[in-house]
Design a protein around this motif. Structure first.
Motif, short mmCIF file in Angstrom:
data_model
loop_
_atom_site.label_atom_id
_atom_site.label_comp_id
_atom_site.label_asym_id
_atom_site.label_seq_id
_atom_site.Cartn_x
_atom_site.Cartn_y
_atom_site.Cartn_z
N UNK A 510 0.88 -1.16 0.00
CA UNK A 510 0.00 0.00 0.00
C UNK A 510 0.92 1.21 0.00
N UNK A 512 2.36 4.83 0.04
CA UNK A 512 2.06 6.22 0.36
C UNK A 512 3.38 6.91 0.58
N UNK A 513 3.39 8.24 0.44
CA UNK A 513 4.64 8.97 0.62
C UNK A 513 5.01 8.98 2.10
N UNK A 514 6.21 8.50 2.38
CA UNK A 514 6.70 8.47 3.76
C UNK A 514 8.10 9.01 3.81
N UNK A 517 13.38 8.83 7.35
CA UNK A 517 13.77 9.14 8.73
C UNK A 517 12.74 8.57 9.70
N UNK A 518 11.47 8.75 9.36
CA UNK A 518 10.38 8.23 10.17
C UNK A 518 10.49 6.71 10.28
N UNK A 520 13.15 4.81 9.93
CA UNK A 520 14.30 4.41 10.74
C UNK A 520 13.96 4.58 12.21
N UNK A 521 13.37 5.73 12.55
CA UNK A 521 13.02 6.00 13.95
C UNK A 521 12.07 4.96 14.50
N UNK A 522 11.06 4.62 13.69
CA UNK A 522 10.08 3.65 14.15
C UNK A 522 10.71 2.29 14.35
N UNK A 524 13.83 1.65 15.04
CA UNK A 524 14.74 1.65 16.18
C UNK A 524 14.01 1.59 17.51
N UNK A 544 10.45 12.63 0.38
CA UNK A 544 9.52 11.58 0.79
C UNK A 544 9.40 10.61 -0.39
N UNK A 549 4.70 1.46 4.67
CA UNK A 549 5.47 1.67 5.89
C UNK A 549 5.64 0.39 6.68
N UNK A 550 4.54 -0.33 6.86
CA UNK A 550 4.59 -1.53 7.71
C UNK A 550 5.51 -2.58 7.07
N UNK A 553 9.12 -1.53 7.30
CA UNK A 553 9.59 -1.65 8.67
C UNK A 553 10.06 -3.08 8.91
N UNK A 554 9.31 -4.04 8.34
CA UNK A 554 9.72 -5.44 8.43
C UNK A 554 11.11 -5.63 7.85
#
Lengths: 660, 237
Positions: A510, A512-514, A517-518, A520-522, A524, A544, A549-550, A553-554
């Protein structure tokens, strides 16, 4: 009917090979192609136009048909003008824009127009040279020399497309042979008369014999017999005494004349036979060439549909016919073919051909009242269908041509069989790969899920054990174990779920523009990485980027997990991100034991674990999941060894969203 | 028994109810239980809980429906439990009126933190004009934002953003809620606006924007402004 050979001659360099790990991206909109086809009144025009259309369709480009009217236009013969008009109409029907220009030099006008209108490719015809080489350079050659950045594609008429002669050898009127033989004989006679004072009659006889040989080999038995008889009469009348009279006075003269006649007849017979053999050999050669062209064409086609198309086209070329393929439906009965209406007689003939594996219809011994001829497409194993052939009414196939037609049918059937077997083999391979994956998954689940469960069970039962006297520290340790192992179980379940999604291509990011930095932060914030020093080197003002994102992140979590697992606690782990022209580049690096160079690509395989590292637990799934997710975003991922030891994993994300 | 706030647990899984019962009562909460959505809704009416913990995967009725029904007549804080990788479900639930969420499996510490935040928002002790967390101080009366007593200059939009986050401090806010609250309902679908501005805000108030301490990302859902009574980024598995 694309059977012309197109030889691409490029003005500029070829498109560069994709470099190592070049990211997939969209084609730049400004390099849209435009095709120009040069039309004239020649025989090749229609083929050239079709070739240009094919090219334009596959490039999704617009195409323009251009005719340059030179001063010679008004001297064009009527057939040429008709061909030209027909060609331009065809081009318009097929969707081209048609343009007519005037000028002196076709090539320069073409190029001028091309440059002014952003043309990227020009298609032009170049008929094969006749016997005599062209005195003036051809348009195609001029174009190639002056084209510069524009690609020129030359369409020729292929020579390996033999036309089989309609009837057998005698296309010329029978009279010509006799008349020409007479002419040659008279010529030889004149020559004889010139030299007769110096030579014996026997020598003249040999001269006349030459005429007989020529006649036999060029015009056949009839004319050569005629020449022989006439020759002997001339010999007697003009060269054997008494001159001027057709009479034989001495035995010697009789023998001379008799010998001449015998030799002449023998030579005629042999010459005619030679001629017939040559004609037969040529015919055979043409047939073999036709078959070769067919099988070579079929060798490159893969789908059953394309094979039928190609086969039908070949047959139409060689046999001057209109052919349609009829395929049986599930019930074994031939359905109505596309583009052809069959009445009951025709249907019966076709069905008979299908069932008996033999030719039926016009020109055969079965259902000869039918209008079309039906050739079955069958091999020893399967019957694929039937070809319905329509020829000019009244034209008959010679036995040779019939045999060739059968062979064509057989070749096409074999190619179809190959295609079918190939598809089955591919499907079997896919099933096998699927099977192997399932087995690997099951064994991974079995082992990798049971291990943390064992720890949890063991710890919990120890805590519940009434008889054990546990120190508070030990108790705390067991409780922590339960918590950690539960966490591990959870991650493993996530990994397995993601793995099956990636494998069955059910991964739909899905986008979306992310901000990276966000991300990486999430990532960490997850506990796996707390306790390890993670250095960040994120370029400032990163744009962006579209991603899920999810899922990403994986990816980052798996990469960090690996980096931490495979390096000692004191060493730093680094995450860096920078912007490249068309994508964002993120790297995760560690100073651990590194990956051997032979395994740098294999580590992304499912369930792969670098050999002799049994100390470190893991299912071998992490990197392959990362690969699946990154590639589903249209990016790439790869591993490199770091100078000084350790591993760097790099992945890219396209700046413009593109779902693979 | 305990006399603290009443928590209603609506979950069909007996094991979940079991550990919640044990874990929460240890903190002084009273526990009410329901195994189905309908029973749960009845319990809300009769038991008058202070917080509802609702599992989305109920057998008899869709969790979303429960939220909508409850919201028709009750303002009770609802914390939803959902499986991972169902972000759309979480967003839908939050939009329907749920206050916060937890992803299974979760630690009890996280749950306690969420419950505390939910209770706080229900009964604010006084109209505190100054919000404090860590080194961040937001003085709503004077429209002043400071980090470690250093003033931070924010653009009007950035200020509205932090103000909205403060109003929901400790709770999750979805991208759409932020957009509606700060920019207006017309901007509901421009989620990247939010991310851009949050990024800018982070660069101004966080000492390490790539490791934010105040504005935390809830992946796929939105953001959460940390409050002191929350644990450090809790054990996320």
């Amino acid at each position: 009917m694309e059977d012309a050979k197109a030889e691409p001659r490029q003005g500029a360099g070829l498109k560069p090979e994709a470099g190592e790990k070049a990211p997939r991206g969209e084609a730049n909109a400004s390099t849209r192609e435009r095709v120009l086809v040069a039309v004239n009144g020649g025989h090749l025009s229609r083929r050239v136009i079709r070739a240009a259309r094919q090219m334009a369709t596959s490039l999704r480009a617009e195409w323009i048909a251009l005719y340059v009217e030179t001063p010679g236009h008004f001297r064009l013969a009527k057939p040429e003008i008709e061909r030209l008009t027909g060609a331009m109409t065809l081009a318009r029907e097929l969707g081209a824009r048609t343009v007519t220009l005037t000028g002196h030099d076709v090539a320069s006008e073409l190029l001028r127009y091309a440059r002014a209108n952003g043309i990227t490719k020009i298609v032009v015809g170049k008929p094969r040279q006749g016997r005599w080489p062209a005195l003036r350079p051809r348009v195609a050659d001029d174009l190639v020399h002056q084209s510069g950045n524009i690609d020129i594609y030359i369409v020729t008429n292929a020579t390996s497309r033999p036309q089989l002669p309609e009837m057998s050898a005698h296309t010329r009127s029978w009279m010509t042979g006799y008349v020409l033989s007479l002419a040659v004989l008279l010529g030889a006679t004149l020559l004889g008369l010139l030299v007769s004072p110096f030579l014996d009659p026997i020598n003249i006889a040999l001269l006349l014999l030459l005429a007989v040989v020529l006649s036999a080999t060029t015009w056949g038995l009839g004319p050569s017999i005629f020449t022989s008889i006439l020759g002997v009469i001339i010999l007697d009348a003009l060269f054997v005494p008494p001159l001027g009279l057709i009479s034989i006075s001495t035995m010697r003269d009789f023998l001379t004349l008799a010998a001449f006649l015998v030799v002449a007849f023998t030579v005629s017979e042999l010459g005619a036979r030679v001629r017939a053999e040559v004609a037969a050999a040529q015919l055979r050669e043409r047939q073999i060439a036709a078959l070769y062209a067919l099988s070579r064409d079929l060798a490159f086609t893969v789908s059953e549909h394309d094979i039928l198309d190609s086969g039908v086209r070949q047959i139409d070329e060689v046999f001057d016919s209109e052919t349609h393929a009829l395929i049986p439906g599930a019930d074994g009965r031939l359905g109505p073919g596309t583009g052809i209406e069959l009445n009951e007689t025709e249907q019966n003939a076709a069905q008979w051909a299908l069932e008996h594996g033999e030719r039926a219809g016009a020109g055969t011994s079965s259902f000869s009242q039918a209008a079309l001829t039906y050739i079955p497409l069958c091999t020893s194993q399967t019957t694929f269908g039937v070809l319905a052939l329509r020829r000019q009414p009244g034209s008959v196939l010679t036995p040779d041509q019939s045999r060739l037609l059968d062979t064509f049918g057989g070749q096409i059937a074999m190619a179809l069989e190959h295609a079918r077997l190939r598809t089955q083999a591919e499907q079997a391979q896919v099933l096998e790969a699927s099977e192997r994956f399932r087995n690997a998954l099951l064994s991974s689940i079995s082992h990798d899920l049971r291990t943390p469960l064992a720890s949890i069970m063991g710890s919990a039962t120890s805590l519940l054990d009434q008889q054990a006297r546990l120190e508070p520290a030990a108790r705390q340790d067991l409780l922590l174990t339960i918590q950690e192992e539960a966490g591990r179980l959870n991650r493993l379940v996530s990994n397995l779920l993601n793995m099956t999604r990636v494998e069955s291509r059910a991964l739909h990011p899905h986008l979306e523009l992310h901000s990276v930095e966000d991300l990486v932060g999430s990532t960490l914030a997850h506990p796996e990485t707390t306790g390890r020093e993670v250095r960040l080197a994120l370029e400032s003002d990163l744009p962006m980027v579209p991603f899920d994102f999810v899922l990403m992140e994986q990816v980052l979590l798996n990469l960090l997990d690996n980096a931490c697992k495979f390096s000692s606690p004191g060493t730093p782990v680094e995450i860096a991100a920078q912007r490249e022209p068309s994508h964002l580049c993120v790297t995760v690096s560690d100073r651990g034991r590194g990956i051997p160079s032979t395994a740098l690509e294999k580590v992304f395989d499912k369930f792969y674990r670098v050999p002799d590292n049994g100390i470190i637990p893991g299912s071998g799934l992490g990197l392959s999941i990362c690969k699946g997710i990154v590639e589903a975003h249209g990016g790439c991922i790869w591993a490199t060894a770091r100078e000084g030891g350790g591993t760097r994993i790099t992945f890219t994300l396209p700046l413009e969203g593109k779902i693979a | 028994m305990s006399f603290g706030p009443r928590i209603l647990v609506i979950d069909d899984e007996p094991q979940i109810r079991r550990f919640l019962r044990n874990g929460l009562s240890g903190h002084g909460y009273q526990i009410l239980e329901a195994a189905t959505g309908n029973a749960g809704m009845d319990q809300v009416a009769t038991g008058k809980p202070d917080v509802v913990i609702l599992d989305l995967g109920l057998p008899d009725i869709d969790g979303l429906e429960v939220i909508r029904h409850l919201r028709e007549w009750s303002r009770v804080p609802i914390i939803i439990l959902s499986a991972r990788e169902h972000e759309q479900d979480k967003i839908a639930a939050l939009d329907a009126g749920a206050d916060d969420y937890l992803t299974k499996p979760f630690g009890v510490g996280e749950l306690i933190a969420r419950i505390r935040v939910a209770l706080r928002h229900v009964a604010p002790d006084s109209e505190e004009p100054v919000f404090k967390t860590g080194d961040l101080k937001v003085d709503l009366a004077r429209r002043l934002v400071t980090v470690a007593d250093q003033e931070v200059r924010l653009t009007p939009t950035e200020y509205e953003l932090i103000k909205f986050l403060v109003a929901h401090a400790g709770k999750v806010v979805t991208h759409q809620q932020l957009l509606r609250g700060v920019w207006g309902p017309e901007y509901q679908n421009e989620s990247h606006y939010v991310r851009v501005y949050v990024g800018q805000l982070r660069h101004k108030i966080e000492s390490d924007p790539a490791r934010p301490r105040y504005i935390l990302t809830e992946p796929g859902v939105g953001y959460r402004l940390r409050v002191d009574e929350m644990n450090e980024p809790a054990a996320r598995f």
